[in-house]
Design an enzyme around this catalytic site. Structure first.
Site, PDB file in Angstrom:
ATOM      1  N   ASP A  69      -9.028   0.385   4.314  1.00 28.64           N
ATOM      2  CA  ASP A  69      -8.299   1.642   4.133  1.00 28.64           C
ATOM      3  C   ASP A  69      -8.503   2.191   2.726  1.00 28.64           C
ATOM      4  O   ASP A  69      -8.896   1.487   1.810  1.00 28.64           O
ATOM      5  CB  ASP A  69      -6.808   1.439   4.390  1.00 28.64           C
ATOM      6  CG  ASP A  69      -6.190   0.432   3.427  1.00 28.64           C
ATOM      7  OD1 ASP A  69      -6.800  -0.630   3.221  1.00 28.64           O
ATOM      8  OD2 ASP A  69      -5.112   0.703   2.874  1.00 28.64           O
ATOM      9  N   GLU A  70      -8.210   3.467   2.586  1.00 26.91           N
ATOM     10  CA  GLU A  70      -8.099   4.167   1.300  1.00 26.91           C
ATOM     11  C   GLU A  70      -9.290   3.944   0.361  1.00 26.91           C
ATOM     12  O   GLU A  70      -9.131   3.614  -0.811  1.00 26.91           O
ATOM     13  CB  GLU A  70      -6.797   3.785   0.604  1.00 26.91           C
ATOM     14  CG  GLU A  70      -5.568   4.248   1.355  1.00 26.91           C
ATOM     15  CD  GLU A  70      -4.278   4.040   0.578  1.00 26.91           C
ATOM     16  OE1 GLU A  70      -3.441   4.954   0.581  1.00 26.91           O
ATOM     17  OE2 GLU A  70      -4.087   2.955  -0.020  1.00 26.91           O
TER      18      GLU A  70
END
Length: 581
Positions: free
Chosen positions: A336-337
């Site tokens: 993620d991210e």
């Protein structure tokens, strides 16, 4: 943020959306004793109580994990002496005490695994002449039945148990979990064991352990000891192999699986303490002054560099050793991210991009090098939705087969859930709008001018990106299959509440999680609607109040949801007005 079996073999275990909404259930609103989470079928035609013998025994098949559970519950049943806030108005029907609970299991060999059958039936006699019975398909269903039986017991001198009860019970969703982040702030082993204990009380079955992040690397990886040796907050803030084994075994005794997450390639700044050469933008100020973009979503920078061969040597060692410590069939790989600016600070990546490479290709390179490694250990991989839904850096979904990848969603509520199931993925729902337990406590960033505004300024969400605070009713009323067809809903395997630990540690863990996680536990076990299809949060209030009180007496520091006066005066703290936005 935060098994070679194919997923099709699990689909019959997932109940359709229509069943989730209209599940047949006896209305137990007026029953003097209730169970949390509410069973799917609860029949008590003539409420009464019978005595429980001080020599009460539980007959059961011998089993490595059931036997300690039986011993634990027997001790609890005989020693808890629960005193409901409102004394149940039911008659004692027999002076002969109940002496025995008999457990029958059709398959004692089924391991605690993704999709295991947790159904059970429970009956108690109307008089004490007969025994009580639990019949379950597996050991794990029997454990759920033991928890239910323990909640039917109350009082001291004499101890009583609800008589004439028949319960048939099974969960709607197979995956019902709590995520805890142990990187931003450390939690001791005893804290994690207490969390698992409380999860079992609420019939939750997955402890999603977000072990590492940019802030610290507390897991001792035998083949890469420098990661924790230099990346943990201190020598007393590490999880050894023996610690992990203790936590996993404790989970098995309580019917709770432990799902490890090693978040990568982003959220890996802590790896730089041992291997600075494989991390980009490590230990940089997270958001430089001027017009420069931020290097991370929050303070704590650093991402693995997919162009460095050493990256894969270290990552594969971490994957191998983590899987060796955690027997669960699922492994969470994060993903993620991804921060573009962080990768773009690195000269090798700048050269790659200058040669017409893209950052999405970098992520694909990382996934192509690590996913096969995870799959080689017969694991199913869980990734955060960003890996295919991010607006900036993402991989082509064709690289991630729904046969061996589960997606976990945290953004945009039902919109992203819909996108993922439409693509054929099984989905774990952790919507930040409903299930993030850390939200509503403001920003943890210092020198924040948002908090230096003239009196009378609208404070909005108080600086919390995911504010406001998620109340138990917000959590209880969320339908994780909202807007899906019945066929799409079958791909939603469950949900997790999440406690990210920027502003949490062991001192507040219990109160941040409980009883709000209990609200999700009931909705994923038996739904949030009554037999007419109406939301039942009004009648759930008094039940949750009583359940919270009982959890506290069992050593769980759950926060109150109302003044005690409300529990002593049922219904008086409700509103009869309809609120509209």
């Amino acid at each position: 943020m935060r098994g070679e079996k194919t997923f099709s073999s699990f689909l019959p275990l997932i109940i359709s959306l229509s069943f989730f909404i209209f599940i047949s259930q006896t209305n137990a609103t007026n029953y003097p004793i209730n169970i949390w989470p509410k069973p799917t079928t609860f029949n008590w035609p003539s409420p009464n109580s019978i005595l429980l013998s001080p020599n009460f025994t539980i007959s059961h098949p011998d089993h490595r994990y059931l036997t300690p559970a039986v011993n634990r519950y027997r001790n609890l049943i005989l020693s808890e002496h629960h005193r409901p806030i409102l004394t149940p108005s039911i008659n004692l029907t027999s002076s002969t005490p109940l002496h025995n609970l008999i457990i029958s299991i059709s398959d004692v060999t089924s391991p605690l695994s993704h999709g295991v059958n947790e159904s059970y039936t429970l009956s108690t006699p109307s008089s004490s002449a007969a025994a009580a019975y639990i019949t379950a398909a597996t050991v794990w269903g029997a454990m759920r039945g033991l928890e239910t039986f323990s909640q039917l017991v109350y009082g001291k001198n004499p101890i009583r148990v609800a008589g004439g009860v028949f319960i048939h019970d099974q969960p709607i969703f197979m995956h019902r979990g709590v995520l805890l982040d142990t990187s931003r702030n450390f939690y001791g082993v005893d804290d994690l064991l207490r969390l698992i204990k409380a999860m079992s009380m609420n019939k939750l079955n997955v402890f999603h352990w977000h072990i590492t992040d940019s802030h610290s690397f507390p897991l001792v990886v035998p083949s890469e000891p420098k990661l924790a040796g230099k990346g943990a907050y201190g020598n007393d803030m590490m999880y050894s192999r023996a610690d992990v084994q203790k936590i996993v075994e404790f989970g098995l005794e309580y019917g709770v699986r432990v799902l490890p997450e090693i978040d990568m390639p982003a959220h890996t700044g802590s790896w730089a303490e041992a291997y600075p050469e494989i991390i980009t933008c490590a230990n940089k100020f997270w958001w430089p002054a001027g017009n420069s973009p931020s290097l991370a979503a929050e303070p704590g920078t650093g991402q693995l560099n997919p162009l460095i061969p050493k990256t894969y040597e270290v990552a594969k060692n971490v994957i191998h050793d983590t899987i060796a410590m955690f027997p669960d069939s699922l492994f969470h790989g994060g993903a993620d991210e991804i921060n573009s600016a962080c990768w773009n600070t690195d000269p090798t990546i700048q050269k790659f991009v200058a040669s017409n490479g893209t950052l999405s290709q970098l992520l694909e390179k990382f996934i192509n090098n690590t996913l096969p490694e995870i799959l080689s250990f017969n694991r199913t991989v869980v990734y955060w939705e960003d890996v295919i839904l991010s607006a900036n850096v993402k991989v082509n979904p064709s690289l991630l087969s729904p046969e061996n990848v589960i997606m976990q969603t945290w953004n945009n509520g039902p919109i992203n859930t819909k996108q993922l199931v439409t693509s054929g993925y099984q989905v774990i729902v952790s919507s930040a709008d409903y299930y993030y337990l850390d939200c509503g406590h403001g920003s943890f960033v210092g020198n924040d001018s948002r908090y230096d505004q003239p009196p009378g300024t609208d404070q909005g969400n108080g600086g919390s990106w995911c504010g406001p605070f998620k109340t138990w009713e917000t959590i209880y009323n969320y339908d994780i299959t909202y807007g899906l067809t019945d066929k799409e809903a079958q791909l939603v395997i469950g949900g997790e509440v999440a406690l990210w630990s920027e502003q949490a540690d062991s001192t507040v863990m219990d109160s941040r999680i409980w009883p709000r996680a209990s609200a999700m536990a009931e909705t994923l076990w038996s739904g949030n609607r009554d037999e007419t299809g109406m939301k039942r949060y009004a009648e759930a209030t008094d039940r949750l109040n009583e359940w919270r009180y009982r959890m506290v007496s069992r050593g769980i520091g759950a926060e109150p949801i109302q003044p005690l006066w409300c529990l002593k005066n049922p219904g008086m703290c409700n509103t009869v007005h309809s609120f509209t936005s």
